[in-house]
Write an enzyme that holds these catalytic residues in place. Structure first.
Site, mmCIF file in Angstrom:
data_model
loop_
_atom_site.group_PDB
_atom_site.id
_atom_site.type_symbol
_atom_site.label_atom_id
_atom_site.label_comp_id
_atom_site.label_asym_id
_atom_site.label_seq_id
_atom_site.Cartn_x
_atom_site.Cartn_y
_atom_site.Cartn_z
ATOM 1 N N LYS A 162 1.551 46.221 -0.338
ATOM 2 C CA LYS A 162 1.919 44.851 -0.714
ATOM 3 C C LYS A 162 2.643 44.821 -2.071
ATOM 4 C CE LYS A 162 0.453 42.313 2.755
ATOM 5 N NZ LYS A 162 1.471 41.868 3.738
ATOM 6 N N ASP A 208 7.206 46.640 18.146
ATOM 7 C CA ASP A 208 6.498 47.074 16.942
ATOM 8 C C ASP A 208 7.510 47.024 15.792
ATOM 9 O OD1 ASP A 208 5.405 48.528 14.867
ATOM 10 O OD2 ASP A 208 4.923 50.298 16.074
ATOM 11 N N ILE A 209 7.232 46.213 14.770
ATOM 12 C CA ILE A 209 8.214 46.007 13.707
ATOM 13 C C ILE A 209 8.440 47.261 12.861
ATOM 14 C CG2 ILE A 209 8.152 43.507 13.437
ATOM 15 C CD1 ILE A 209 6.080 44.889 10.970
ATOM 16 N N THR A 260 -8.237 33.485 8.360
ATOM 17 C CA THR A 260 -7.797 34.120 9.615
ATOM 18 C C THR A 260 -8.820 35.204 9.956
ATOM 19 O OG1 THR A 260 -6.554 35.942 8.633
ATOM 20 C CG2 THR A 260 -5.368 33.844 8.900
ATOM 21 N N TYR A 302 -3.531 49.101 1.276
ATOM 22 C CA TYR A 302 -2.971 47.756 1.491
ATOM 23 C C TYR A 302 -2.308 47.225 0.206
ATOM 24 C CZ TYR A 302 -3.167 42.736 2.785
ATOM 25 O OH TYR A 302 -2.872 41.422 3.058
HETATM 26 N N1 LIG Z 1 -5.145 35.764 5.649
HETATM 27 C C1 LIG Z 1 -4.962 35.838 4.342
HETATM 28 O O1 LIG Z 1 -5.618 35.152 3.544
HETATM 29 C C2 LIG Z 1 -3.927 36.779 3.785
HETATM 30 C C3 LIG Z 1 -3.943 37.046 2.409
HETATM 31 C C4 LIG Z 1 -2.958 37.848 1.866
HETATM 32 C C5 LIG Z 1 -1.976 38.389 2.693
HETATM 33 N N2 LIG Z 1 -2.017 38.142 4.040
HETATM 34 C C6 LIG Z 1 -0.950 38.723 4.859
HETATM 35 O O2 LIG Z 1 -0.453 37.717 5.741
HETATM 36 C C7 LIG Z 1 0.034 38.324 6.934
HETATM 37 C C8 LIG Z 1 -0.611 37.656 8.146
HETATM 38 O O3 LIG Z 1 -2.016 37.883 8.085
HETATM 39 P P1 LIG Z 1 -3.060 37.101 9.004
HETATM 40 O O4 LIG Z 1 -4.242 36.829 8.141
HETATM 41 O O5 LIG Z 1 -2.404 36.009 9.729
HETATM 42 O O6 LIG Z 1 -3.461 38.302 10.012
HETATM 43 P P2 LIG Z 1 -3.725 38.318 11.606
HETATM 44 O O7 LIG Z 1 -4.428 39.592 11.888
HETATM 45 O O8 LIG Z 1 -4.355 37.041 12.036
HETATM 46 O O9 LIG Z 1 -2.240 38.365 12.221
HETATM 47 C C9 LIG Z 1 -1.402 39.471 12.057
HETATM 48 C C10 LIG Z 1 -0.593 39.640 13.326
HETATM 49 O O10 LIG Z 1 0.338 40.726 13.144
HETATM 50 C C11 LIG Z 1 0.435 41.424 14.366
HETATM 51 N N3 LIG Z 1 0.921 42.792 14.130
HETATM 52 C C12 LIG Z 1 0.244 43.804 13.533
HETATM 53 N N4 LIG Z 1 1.009 44.914 13.509
HETATM 54 C C13 LIG Z 1 2.191 44.599 14.104
HETATM 55 C C14 LIG Z 1 3.388 45.331 14.376
HETATM 56 N N5 LIG Z 1 3.496 46.621 14.021
HETATM 57 N N6 LIG Z 1 4.415 44.694 14.988
HETATM 58 C C15 LIG Z 1 4.310 43.383 15.359
HETATM 59 N N7 LIG Z 1 3.169 42.655 15.129
HETATM 60 C C16 LIG Z 1 2.142 43.244 14.506
HETATM 61 C C17 LIG Z 1 -0.968 41.393 14.940
HETATM 62 O O11 LIG Z 1 -0.992 41.609 16.343
HETATM 63 C C18 LIG Z 1 -1.444 39.993 14.544
HETATM 64 O O12 LIG Z 1 -1.249 39.051 15.585
HETATM 65 C C19 LIG Z 1 -0.271 39.810 6.800
HETATM 66 O O13 LIG Z 1 0.862 40.488 6.285
HETATM 67 C C20 LIG Z 1 -1.381 39.841 5.774
HETATM 68 O O14 LIG Z 1 -1.470 41.086 5.120
HETATM 69 C C21 LIG Z 1 -2.969 37.360 4.598
#
Ligand SMILES: NC(=O)c1ccc[n+]([C@@H]2O[C@H](COP(=O)([O-])OP(=O)(O)OC[C@H]3O[C@@H](n4cnc5c(N)ncnc54)[C@H](O)[C@@H]3O)[C@@H](O)[C@H]2O)c1
Length: 302
Positions: free
Chosen positions: A175, A73-74, A205, A171
């Site tokens: 961010k 867990d990060i 995603t 959130y």
């Molecule tokens: N998808 C988008 O368009 C979008 C937009 C803006 C920001 N983001 C950011 O991009 C990043 C990735 O998002 P995504 O859409 O791929 O989400 P996702 O849910 O597909 O993937 C996130 C991954 O992080 C892992 N995770 C969660 N908590 C964790 C922890 N404490 N330790 C280790 N792993 C952990 C989850 O198991 C998951 O596999 C996130 O920070 C999200 O906030 C995504």
């Protein structure tokens, strides 16, 4: 296959699915040795599943790449340290830390619970801090020992934290914190040969697949919103060619590339001697000021 990251040791957090998985696959395609971290949680951060990180590693191995899984867990202090140690112990060092893992617990402010607030702030903000702290300490020790670094931290922010989005006070605050954390850490870590930048991605995603914009997207739009387009920017930032770029926030997707410009001091006046003058002075400053941004980063219309 390019070779932009040949033999660079990279940690990618949250690399079991979504954008993180794309980062890990493309970094490996570019010759990096990747530590694939993922706790395997649900989108709201609950639960664990080790098979996700293992699956990304298996896919990298079948493509001929180099990777190892980590399930820490990060946002756990010792867990973040174990993750950094895993890179050093497995591959003999660390060049790139991609802080990508994240969760969502959207709720309007007045309905938001303490858990919804704490979970999101913890995962994003503490998770980014904890891994960066241990990586930064590792790089500083190397400099003290007479070594040099060409290292990177690549954080993940969001337009929600840069421009604001309804239902996301937790959130967005996390961010926004990551965006300014990026600027400050860049200033602090530059002396150790470390750049710190952030991506504000947009990709299809599980985090957003239910949103109307995503449900209605046609094949062409889905292609433009592929996670690989974000990974291409991450690989570029991770490469040795970008040592001169630090403290910047990039909006990145297959639809748009942009630099998010941080807070600046706007219209200014000297302090007033009399409280009675405040209303007039501040209203004039507001009239002269640029409006806040809308979710597309453009001036919000009245
Ligand atoms: N998808 C988008 O368009 C979008 C937009 C803006 C920001 N983001 C950011 O991009 C990043 C990735 O998002 P995504 O859409 O791929 O989400 P996702 O849910 O597909 O993937 C996130 C991954 O992080 C892992 N995770 C969660 N908590 C964790 C922890 N404490 N330790 C280790 N792993 C952990 C989850 O198991 C998951 O596999 C996130 O920070 C999200 O906030 C995504």
């Amino acid at each position: 296959m390019g070779e932009l990251c040949r033999d660079r040791v990279c940690i990618v957090t949250g690399a079991g699915r979504g954008i993180g998985r794309a980062h890990a696959l493309l970094l490996a395609e570019h010759g990096a040795k990747v530590v694939v971290n993922d706790i395997g949680s649900a989108v709201d951060g609950t639960g664990t599943d080790t098979s996700l990180a293992e699956a990304t590693v298996a896919d990298i191995h079948s493509a001929g790449g180099t990777a190892v899984a980590n399930h820490d867990d990060i946002a756990d202090w010792e867990g973040a340290q174990r993750l950094v140690n895993a890179a050093v112990e497995t591959y003999g060092g660390l060049d790139v830390l991609v802080n990508n893992a994240g969760i969502l617990r959207d709720r309007v402010l007045v309905n938001m619970t303490e858990d919804e607030w704490d979970g999101v702030i913890r995962t994003h903000l503490k998770g980014t801090f904890a891994t960066s702290k241990w990586a930064g300490a590792y790089w500083r020790e190397r400099v003290k020992a007479g070594e040099s670094n060409d290292a990177r931290i690549i954080n993940t922010t969001s337009v929600s934290g840069l421009y604001g989005n309804l239902g996301q006070t937790n959130y967005g605050a996390a961010k926004a914190g990551i965006a300014i954390f990026t600027q400050i850490a860049a200033t602090e870590l530059g002396r150790y040969g470390v750049t710190v930048n952030a991506l504000a991605p947009l990709a299809l995603t599980r985090m957003n697949e239910g949103l109307p914009q995503m449900v209605e997207a046609d094949d062409e739009e889905r292609e433009r919103l592929s996670t690989r387009k974000i990974a291409e920017v991450a690989v570029w930032l991770a490469s040795a060619g970008t040592a001169d770029i630090t403290g910047r926030v990039f909006e990145a997707s297959g639809e748009i590339l942009a630099i998010a410009e941080g807070w600046h001091r706007g219209p200014t006046a000297p302090g007033v001697d009399s409280e009675a003058d405040l209303d007039g002075v501040l209203r004039q400053l507001l009239a002269d000021a640029r409006p806040n941004a809308d979710i597309d980063g453009q001036d919000l219309e009245e």
